[in-house]
Design an enzyme around this catalytic site. Structure first.
Site: not given
Length: 412
Positions: A147, A159, A220, A222, A246, A272, A293, A349, A412
């Protein structure tokens, strides 16, 4: 075989974890992960005050019935706290069942579908040279999928970008990125979407130019983008052949993914923060995503995530389970066992836990040739050290808050 006791253990060997330890009347012990980063005590209380009293005296082998009892019986269904608590129970019971059977958990889930689970690591840097150093270290360690996250010019922090360079797998000062900072109030980060959208394609152009086409690259976003911004990013990254992009946009509005899908062929991963199959119902059926995820820890355990992935298999959607170091080694071990068995496994991951964390949890899975494989010992392969865990008390920590540069609270 009846459940005799269930202990909720909150420990902080570098970061906070919630572990459920279930013991049967004949002394078999199983472990489950109930960690919810930044909200750990909510899950610990849910388990201690509401779930544990319901477990004592139940048949430890009745995993499906227990899952339904905790899910349907509470009336207030789903949500991250409830599903993390159910996950802890479910995973601990699978650990017990596999130990009684004398088999590693993946054998009870249908046996191995592959030799090991392909994993991706986290390379990051405040700028391109620092990012390159991180990518080189990951390649030297054996990762085949990485990643890519980097700082954005004009922003103090982003982040997913470590504050210090990543160390090697053999180094006890390894990269163990922890966004939940020890403080009385959350840290606040600023965000500039236009600057980000200008910067990211140049990062992937540089990485491909330096490291070639063979590495699987992931990124990502996010949840920070609107649907049209996400579509623009996906299209701009098409020349760099990403393994996936992602969490491009908050997916509570599932129609947003339809818009993104129509405008880019970059594969999409999401979920996620999802915690049940209902969160994916339209996304999977309409093939608006390519990878699921949700981690076992946050989505109701092995039982629940297996259901999600069986549904996803009907539409050629694969797994890509969330697995940073705020999922404990218990949760990661469960993910690797399930991933080894799933036909529609995609990638896992993998951030290496700190030395302190590994000493407390004693995981036995092994990393080699770019992938993880569980050990052959019965159960999950976790050797939790209660005494050592007690030496690391809980520390209050919050995930950061994201604001636009005008002060507006942002996703986020």
């Amino acid at each position: 075989m009846l459940i005799e006791r269930a202990d909720v253990i909150v420990t902080s060997p570098g970061r906070n974890f919630v572990t459920l330890k279930i013991t049967t009347d004949d002394g078999v012990v199983g472990y489950g992960d109930g960690t919810l980063n930044g909200r750990e005590l909510a899950v610990a209380s849910y388990l201690t005050d509401h779930v544990v009293p319901l477990l004592i005296g139940r048949d430890a082998h009745a995993i499906e019935d227990t899952w339904q009892y905790l899910y349907r019986g509470a009336y207030w269904r789903r949500g991250p706290v409830t599903m993390a608590a159910i996950a802890a129970v479910d995973t601990a019971l699978w650990d017990i069942k596999a130990k009684v059977a004398g088999l590693p958990l993946y054998q009870l889930l249908g046996g191995a579908s592959r030799e090991r689970c392909l994993v991706y690591g986290h390379a990051s840097g405040k700028d391109i040279p620092e990012l390159f150093d991180s990518v080189r270290r990951h390649l030297e360690e054996g990762f085949r999928a990485i990643r890519i996250q980097t700082g954005v010019p004009g922003l103090d922090s982003v982040y997913g970008v470590a504050s210090s360079a990543a160390a090697s797998i053999g180094d006890d000062t390894r990269y163990d990125y922890e966004p939940a900072r020890r403080s009385a109030l959350p840290a606040e980060e600023s965000w500039d979407t236009r600057a980000y959208l200008r910067h990211v394609p140049s990062v992937f152009e540089a990485v491909r130019g330096e490291f070639g086409e063979d590495i699987a690259l992931l990124h990502d976003a996010h949840h920070r983008l609107t649907p049209i911004q996400a579509a623009k990013l996906g299209k701009s990254l098409e020349p760099y052949d990403l393994f996936w992009l992602e969490d491009v946009t908050p997916a509570e509005n599932q129609e947003a993914l339809r818009w993104v899908r129509h405008h880019t062929t970059t594969p999409l991963a999401i979920g996620e923060v999802f915690n049940s199959v209902w969160d994916y119902q339209h996304l999977i059926r309409e093939q608006l995503i390519d990878y699921v995820r949700s981690p076992i820890t946050h989505a109701g355990g092995v039982t629940s995530v297996r259901r999600i992935m069986d549904y996803a298999a009907m539409y050629q959607v694969k797994s890509g389970m969330h697995g940073p170091t705020d999922v404990s080694p218990v949760g990661l071990a469960a993910a690797v066992h399930l991933g080894l068995a799933l036909h529609n496994f995609g990638i896992q991951e993998y951030m290496v836990h700190s030395k302190q964390t590994r000493e407390v949890f004693g995981p036995t899975y092994e990393f080699a040739h770019g992938g993880l494989r569980p050990s052959e010992e019965p159960g999950l392969g976790i050797h939790f050290d209660d005494d050592l865990a007690a030496k690391y008390p809980y520390e209050q920590a919050y995930l950061p808050v994201n604001r636009l540069q005008d002060g507006t609270v942002h996703d986020w």
